[in-house]
Design an enzyme around this catalytic site. Structure first.
Site, mmCIF file in Angstrom:
data_model
loop_
_atom_site.group_PDB
_atom_site.id
_atom_site.type_symbol
_atom_site.label_atom_id
_atom_site.label_comp_id
_atom_site.label_asym_id
_atom_site.label_seq_id
_atom_site.Cartn_x
_atom_site.Cartn_y
_atom_site.Cartn_z
ATOM 1 N N SER A 66 0.808 -1.215 0.000
ATOM 2 C CA SER A 66 0.000 0.000 0.000
ATOM 3 C C SER A 66 0.843 1.268 0.000
ATOM 4 C CB SER A 66 -0.934 0.016 1.213
ATOM 5 O OG SER A 66 -0.202 0.181 2.414
ATOM 6 N N LYS A 127 1.193 4.900 6.937
ATOM 7 C CA LYS A 127 0.674 5.708 5.832
ATOM 8 C C LYS A 127 1.367 7.067 5.852
ATOM 9 C CE LYS A 127 -2.605 2.620 4.866
ATOM 10 N NZ LYS A 127 -2.520 1.755 3.660
#
Length: 290
Positions: A66, A127
């Site tokens: 991701s 993230k």
């Protein structure tokens, strides 16, 4: 008159062989240092490691794609624990020893941060920080917009990653057989530059449902987080649900900031074949900073 020689010394007179004055006291025996028992040593070691991991650096591994292209499946990094302050999530097993975050500091846009993912707050996610409190975040046509302004996005050379046990192409359209027979994945890559000047590479795999989102205003104490692999990341664009999106992330959930890459492997190593530990290493990635 002849003097009489006496070869026997007078016992009342001291000689060079006789001690003069009281005899010195014997030196006290040197106290031997007591060695710790193994259980005590083990407890001390555990405490040192716990303090180091809680307040200085902690290791994390990357199990997904991701955050491509910056982070690859099989990367191992160290996260600095002090930049955002400390909460119970900084401690091993999220021990509830800190009632609230102490020495709190707000992240900067563009930071790569580790946090406990909502709604369960029990799994570490990594993230990039995109929206701070007060920001309005929206995707329009696959382009990030902050506070109504388009974030600069420049096309650069494709990101190429070899196929390995840790990496497979997302779909056949990205699979390429190189001239030497190697199997690789080629992904469209862009350089994104935030208003403050922070820039980094992102992947945009083409038209997707997440290319257009409604504007979201980030409340106080919350953060809007996104993966660099924009079309393959469950992040703040999706509502928080177990195994799905994470929604907005409370700053209380911050664990640390990515600092240095300490190891990376393509997953081809075999524990019983020591030489594969070296051939599986992605040496060019080790030591990189964030």
């Amino acid at each position: 008159m002849t003097a009489t020689m006496n070869d026997t010394p007078d016992a009342s007179q001291p000689t060079s062989a006789d001690p003069v004055g009281p005899a010195p006291a014997p030196s006290p025996a040197k106290k031997e240092k007591k060695e710790d028992s193994f259980p005590v040593f083990l407890i001390k070691l555990v405490l040192v490691v716990a303090i180091f991991r809680s307040f200085i650096f902690s290791p994390f591994n990357i199990p997904s794609e991701s955050m491509l292209p910056r982070l690859e499946n099989g990367d191992y990094l160290l996260a600095a624990k002090w930049p955002y302050g400390y909460s119970k999530y900084s401690l091993p097993f999220s021990a509830p020893l800190l009632p609230k975050r102490i020495f709190a500091s707000q992240p900067e846009r563009g930071d790569v941060a580790i946090f406990k993912a909502p709604p369960g707050n029990d799994i570490d996610y990594i993230k990039r920080v995109i929206g701070l409190p007060g920001d309005t975040v929206q995707m329009i046509g696959g382009v990030l917009h902050l506070n109504g302004q388009m974030v600069r996005k420049d096309k650069i050379a494709d990101f190429v990653i070899p196929v390995s046990p840790n990496t497979d192409c997302l779909s056949a359209e990205f699979a390429v057989t190189e001239a030497d027979g190697r199997q690789t994945c080629h992904y469209p890559q862009f350089r994104e530059t935030l208003p403050g000047g922070k820039s980094y590479n992102v992947l945009d795999l083409g038209p997707r449902s997440v290319d257009d989102t409604v504007p979201v205003v980030v409340p106080e104490g919350q953060l809007f987080m996104m993966g660099d692999n924009r079309d393959n990341s469950m992040d703040s664009r999706f509502p928080a649900m177990e195994g799905g999106g994470i929604g907005l992330v409370p700053q209380e959930n911050l664990v640390g900031r990515a600092a240095i890459m300490m190891w990376s492997t393509d997953g081809s190593a075999n524990w019983f074949l020591p030489w594969t530990w070296f051939t599986a290493a992605r040496w060019e990635r080790i030591g990189g900073t964030f």
